[in-house]
Design a protein around this motif. Structure first.
Motif, PDB file in Angstrom:
ATOM      1  N   LEU A  86       3.732   5.338  -8.784  1.00 34.15           N
ATOM      2  CA  LEU A  86       5.127   5.745  -8.622  1.00 34.15           C
ATOM      3  C   LEU A  86       5.887   4.564  -8.034  1.00 34.15           C
ATOM      4  O   LEU A  86       5.765   4.258  -6.848  1.00 34.15           O
ATOM      5  N   VAL A  87       6.667   3.882  -8.862  1.00 31.63           N
ATOM      6  CA  VAL A  87       7.346   2.649  -8.464  1.00 31.63           C
ATOM      7  C   VAL A  87       8.793   2.983  -8.120  1.00 31.63           C
ATOM      8  O   VAL A  87       9.636   3.179  -9.005  1.00 31.63           O
ATOM      9  N   VAL A  88       9.078   3.064  -6.825  1.00 34.50           N
ATOM     10  CA  VAL A  88      10.415   3.412  -6.347  1.00 34.50           C
ATOM     11  C   VAL A  88      10.803   2.456  -5.223  1.00 34.50           C
ATOM     12  O   VAL A  88       9.941   1.937  -4.507  1.00 34.50           O
ATOM     13  N   PRO A  89      12.100   2.191  -5.026  1.00 34.27           N
ATOM     14  CA  PRO A  89      12.504   1.202  -4.030  1.00 34.27           C
ATOM     15  C   PRO A  89      12.389   1.741  -2.610  1.00 34.27           C
ATOM     16  O   PRO A  89      12.912   2.807  -2.294  1.00 34.27           O
ATOM     17  N   LEU A  90      11.722   0.988  -1.768  1.00 30.92           N
ATOM     18  CA  LEU A  90      11.584   1.334  -0.352  1.00 30.92           C
ATOM     19  C   LEU A  90      12.295   0.330   0.543  1.00 30.92           C
ATOM     20  O   LEU A  90      12.228   0.449   1.770  1.00 30.92           O
ATOM     21  N   GLN A  91      12.969  -0.638  -0.047  1.00 29.80           N
ATOM     22  CA  GLN A  91      13.706  -1.662   0.694  1.00 29.80           C
ATOM     23  C   GLN A  91      14.822  -2.178  -0.193  1.00 29.80           C
ATOM     24  O   GLN A  91      14.906  -1.846  -1.377  1.00 29.80           O
ATOM     25  N   GLY A  92      15.673  -3.030   0.365  1.00 31.49           N
ATOM     26  CA  GLY A  92      16.753  -3.637  -0.402  1.00 31.49           C
ATOM     27  C   GLY A  92      17.890  -2.662  -0.657  1.00 31.49           C
ATOM     28  O   GLY A  92      17.887  -1.524  -0.180  1.00 31.49           O
ATOM     29  N   PRO A  93      18.903  -3.083  -1.417  1.00 31.87           N
ATOM     30  CA  PRO A  93      20.075  -2.235  -1.637  1.00 31.87           C
ATOM     31  C   PRO A  93      19.757  -0.920  -2.325  1.00 31.87           C
ATOM     32  O   PRO A  93      20.450   0.079  -2.120  1.00 31.87           O
ATOM     33  N   ALA A  94      18.707  -0.870  -3.157  1.00 31.83           N
ATOM     34  CA  ALA A  94      18.332   0.381  -3.820  1.00 31.83           C
ATOM     35  C   ALA A  94      17.434   1.249  -2.955  1.00 31.83           C
ATOM     36  O   ALA A  94      17.090   2.369  -3.354  1.00 31.83           O
ATOM     37  N   GLY A  95      17.057   0.764  -1.776  1.00 32.02           N
ATOM     38  CA  GLY A  95      16.155   1.513  -0.915  1.00 32.02           C
ATOM     39  C   GLY A  95      16.691   2.867  -0.492  1.00 32.02           C
ATOM     40  O   GLY A  95      15.905   3.759  -0.155  1.00 32.02           O
ATOM     41  N   ILE A  96      18.005   3.056  -0.533  1.00 36.97           N
ATOM     42  CA  ILE A  96      18.562   4.349  -0.139  1.00 36.97           C
ATOM     43  C   ILE A  96      18.192   5.450  -1.135  1.00 36.97           C
ATOM     44  O   ILE A  96      18.309   6.631  -0.817  1.00 36.97           O
ATOM     45  N   PHE A  97      17.720   5.064  -2.332  1.00 35.82           N
ATOM     46  CA  PHE A  97      17.289   6.057  -3.316  1.00 35.82           C
ATOM     47  C   PHE A  97      15.813   6.425  -3.168  1.00 35.82           C
ATOM     48  O   PHE A  97      15.359   7.383  -3.796  1.00 35.82           O
ATOM     49  N   GLY A  98      15.056   5.667  -2.385  1.00 34.04           N
ATOM     50  CA  GLY A  98      13.624   5.868  -2.306  1.00 34.04           C
ATOM     51  C   GLY A  98      13.183   7.238  -1.825  1.00 34.04           C
ATOM     52  O   GLY A  98      12.331   7.876  -2.458  1.00 34.04           O
ATOM     53  N   PRO A  99      13.720   7.740  -0.697  1.00 28.92           N
ATOM     54  CA  PRO A  99      13.244   9.041  -0.202  1.00 28.92           C
ATOM     55  C   PRO A  99      13.431  10.182  -1.195  1.00 28.92           C
ATOM     56  O   PRO A  99      12.497  10.957  -1.432  1.00 28.92           O
ATOM     57  N   SER A 100      14.609  10.289  -1.794  1.00 28.62           N
ATOM     58  CA  SER A 100      14.826  11.380  -2.750  1.00 28.62           C
ATOM     59  C   SER A 100      13.952  11.208  -3.983  1.00 28.62           C
ATOM     60  O   SER A 100      13.473  12.186  -4.568  1.00 28.62           O
ATOM     61  N   SER A 101      13.706   9.959  -4.390  1.00 28.86           N
ATOM     62  CA  SER A 101      12.851   9.716  -5.543  1.00 28.86           C
ATOM     63  C   SER A 101      11.423  10.193  -5.282  1.00 28.86           C
ATOM     64  O   SER A 101      10.803  10.847  -6.140  1.00 28.86           O
ATOM     65  N   GLU A 102      10.892   9.888  -4.098  1.00 32.30           N
ATOM     66  CA  GLU A 102       9.546  10.341  -3.767  1.00 32.30           C
ATOM     67  C   GLU A 102       9.471  11.856  -3.680  1.00 32.30           C
ATOM     68  O   GLU A 102       8.526  12.481  -4.188  1.00 32.30           O
ATOM     69  N   PHE A 103      10.450  12.481  -3.039  1.00 27.23           N
ATOM     70  CA  PHE A 103      10.428  13.935  -2.864  1.00 27.23           C
ATOM     71  C   PHE A 103      10.517  14.648  -4.213  1.00 27.23           C
ATOM     72  O   PHE A 103       9.810  15.632  -4.454  1.00 27.23           O
ATOM     73  N   CYS A 104      11.385  14.167  -5.089  1.00 24.65           N
ATOM     74  CA  CYS A 104      11.543  14.831  -6.391  1.00 24.65           C
ATOM     75  C   CYS A 104      10.294  14.666  -7.250  1.00 24.65           C
ATOM     76  O   CYS A 104       9.886  15.595  -7.956  1.00 24.65           O
ATOM     77  N   ALA A 105       9.672  13.491  -7.208  1.00 30.07           N
ATOM     78  CA  ALA A 105       8.422  13.297  -7.933  1.00 30.07           C
ATOM     79  C   ALA A 105       7.341  14.213  -7.375  1.00 30.07           C
ATOM     80  O   ALA A 105       6.555  14.807  -8.135  1.00 30.07           O
ATOM     81  N   GLU A 106       7.292  14.343  -6.067  1.00 30.99           N
ATOM     82  CA  GLU A 106       6.303  15.223  -5.448  1.00 30.99           C
ATOM     83  C   GLU A 106       6.515  16.681  -5.862  1.00 30.99           C
ATOM     84  O   GLU A 106       5.546  17.405  -6.138  1.00 30.99           O
ATOM     85  N   LEU A 107       7.768  17.110  -5.927  1.00 27.55           N
ATOM     86  CA  LEU A 107       8.048  18.480  -6.373  1.00 27.55           C
ATOM     87  C   LEU A 107       7.520  18.702  -7.783  1.00 27.55           C
ATOM     88  O   LEU A 107       6.879  19.726  -8.076  1.00 27.55           O
ATOM     89  N   ALA A 108       7.781  17.754  -8.674  1.00 28.27           N
ATOM     90  CA  ALA A 108       7.299  17.883 -10.049  1.00 28.27           C
ATOM     91  C   ALA A 108       5.779  17.963 -10.085  1.00 28.27           C
ATOM     92  O   ALA A 108       5.202  18.796 -10.807  1.00 28.27           O
ATOM     93  N   ALA A 109       5.108  17.109  -9.324  1.00 31.25           N
ATOM     94  CA  ALA A 109       3.649  17.097  -9.334  1.00 31.25           C
ATOM     95  C   ALA A 109       3.081  18.397  -8.783  1.00 31.25           C
ATOM     96  O   ALA A 109       2.103  18.936  -9.316  1.00 31.25           O
ATOM     97  N   GLU A 110       3.676  18.907  -7.721  1.00 28.48           N
ATOM     98  CA  GLU A 110       3.199  20.171  -7.171  1.00 28.48           C
ATOM     99  C   GLU A 110       3.340  21.306  -8.178  1.00 28.48           C
ATOM    100  O   GLU A 110       2.446  22.164  -8.297  1.00 28.48           O
ATOM    101  N   GLU A 111       4.456  21.327  -8.898  1.00 33.22           N
ATOM    102  CA  GLU A 111       4.654  22.373  -9.896  1.00 33.22           C
ATOM    103  C   GLU A 111       3.640  22.247 -11.029  1.00 33.22           C
ATOM    104  O   GLU A 111       3.102  23.256 -11.504  1.00 33.22           O
ATOM    105  N   VAL A 112       3.387  21.023 -11.457  1.00 33.10           N
ATOM    106  CA  VAL A 112       2.391  20.801 -12.517  1.00 33.10           C
ATOM    107  C   VAL A 112       1.001  21.214 -12.032  1.00 33.10           C
ATOM    108  O   VAL A 112       0.256  21.908 -12.742  1.00 33.10           O
ATOM    109  N   ASN A 113       0.654  20.813 -10.818  1.00 37.98           N
ATOM    110  CA  ASN A 113      -0.680  21.116 -10.304  1.00 37.98           C
ATOM    111  C   ASN A 113      -0.889  22.607 -10.094  1.00 37.98           C
ATOM    112  O   ASN A 113      -1.982  23.128 -10.324  1.00 37.98           O
TER     113      ASN A 113
END
Length: 378
Positions: free
Chosen positions: A38-65
């Motif tokens: 899961l390649v998401v920004p954790l630093q730099g100007p795009a880093g502000i998108f990282g937390p929501s990106s991880e959480f949304c991916a986790e939600l999808a994975a939990e639903e699939v699992n």
């Protein structure tokens, strides 16, 4: 629950041999969990998108699992910091793929990272790129879930000309492939409707001060500014733009503007600000409302703000799962051969895959204070 290894693997290629061997030991058999980088920004100007990106991916994975996994295997993630320099990100992913440690790659990251990743992956595993981008990608390993200028920018510019009479634009963007190529597309689209771009300013990623830029915009006096800035750069520009009073005479439009940027900018800096995307949290459709409810029910009131970048990572997991299930395999060749015509319902509504791109509805919204008011569907 899906496992997220939240420790980025940045720099493993240069670390001690025992660390490298630990990664190599992650090679798995066909009955083991399916692991995704899961390649998401954790630093730099795009880093502000990282937390929501991880959480949304986790939600999808939990639903699939919870529904039995993919091909009988649960999903797990290995998080890679997509905000690091592109060559570093590419090296980390190359190490994971070469070690057999991951079966696929997904994520939201800027186009320069995508450009560095593709040659290193060498068509070994599927790669779902979830970000909006400049269009034109044809690499066989890549499936693209994000918006492109033809579906996002072109109809929006026509709407501004028709509804607001805005035809004279300036461009302010970060200096890399997505802003440069998107600006070129905008010039072509505007020429078709009697519009023009009179001023273009490109700044380095991570720029924090925009005094000179807003002075140039003030002298050029455009009717609209096309913002092609990433994350924190857009926040800083919005504040400088409003401080200079340019919002009183000029609209701003961005294809990369989300709830996180709006909150960071503040209500005083969002007057006359517009965005286009395939998803907004305030989008009133059954699919989007249901997704928002599931997100907040799972993560609670203190979760990262839900936004289009995060939702795109949910979308990326869903697309990858649909590709695996349709092919009945994780083999890239079989996935490519079976992918044509794939369609399903997502938080963005009905989507279908054509030419490795996920075709979808796009919405134009105006910022009202700190929220998006959806105006038009394209």
């Amino acid at each position: 629950m899906a496992l997220i290894d939240s420790t980025p693997v940045h720099g493993l290629a240069e670390e001690a041999p025992d660390c490298r061997e630990k990664v190599l030991d992650r090679r798995r058999g066909p009955s083991d969990p399916l692991r995704i980088a899961l390649v998401v920004p954790l630093q730099g100007p795009a880093g502000i998108f990282g937390p929501s990106s991880e959480f949304c991916a986790e939600l999808a994975a939990e639903e699939v699992n919870s529904a039995g996994g993919v091909l009988g295997r649960p999903i797990e993630f290995v998080v890679v910091d997509g905000g690091a320099p592109p060559h570093s990100v590419a090296g980390e992913v190359d190490l994971l793929v070469s070690a057999g440690a991951v079966d696929a790659v997904i994520g939201w990251h800027i186009s320069s990272v995508r450009k560095a990743l593709i040659p290193r992956m060498a068509d070994r595993v599927p790669y779902v790129y979830t970000a909006l981008y400049e269009g034109g990608e044809r690499a066989p390993c890549v499936f693209l879930a994000g918006e492109t200028p033809g579906r996002q920018l072109r109809p929006a510019l026509a709407w501004f000309a028709r509804e607001l009479g805005v035809r004279r634009w300036a461009v302010v963007g970060d200096d890399y492939v997505w802003p440069r190529r998107t600006a070129a597309a905008a010039r072509r689209y505007l020429a078709q409707i009697g519009g023009v771009i009179g001023e273009e300013v490109f700044v380095a990623l991570g720029t924090e001060t925009y005094g000179d830029v807003v002075r140039r915009l003030g002298a050029a006096a455009p009717q609209g500014v096309l913002m092609l800035l990433v994350g924190a750069d857009a926040v800083a520009f919005n504040r400088a733009f409003a401080d200079a009073g340019l919002h009183e005479t000029c609209v701003r439009f961005s294809p990369l503007m989300d709830e996180t940027i709006v909150l960071g900018s503040g209500a005083a800096a969002t007057e006359g600000l517009f965005a286009a995307a395939g998803f907004f949290e305030t989008l009133i459709t059954a699919d989007s409302l249901d997704f928002s409810a599931r997100y907040h029910r799972r993560f609670g009131a203190l979760a990262p703000v839900l936004n289009s970048m995060g939702e795109s990572c949910y979308e990326g997991v869903r697309l990858l799962v649909e590709l695996f299930n349709r092919a009945g395999s994780t083999d890239l060749r079989q996935i490519r051969e079976s992918s044509h015509g794939l369609a399903y319902d997502s938080p963005r509504g009905p989507v279908h895959l054509r030419g490795q791109h996920l075709e979808q509805r796009v919405f134009l919204a105006a910022v009202d204070g700190l929220e998006f008011d959806v105006l038009q569907r394209f």
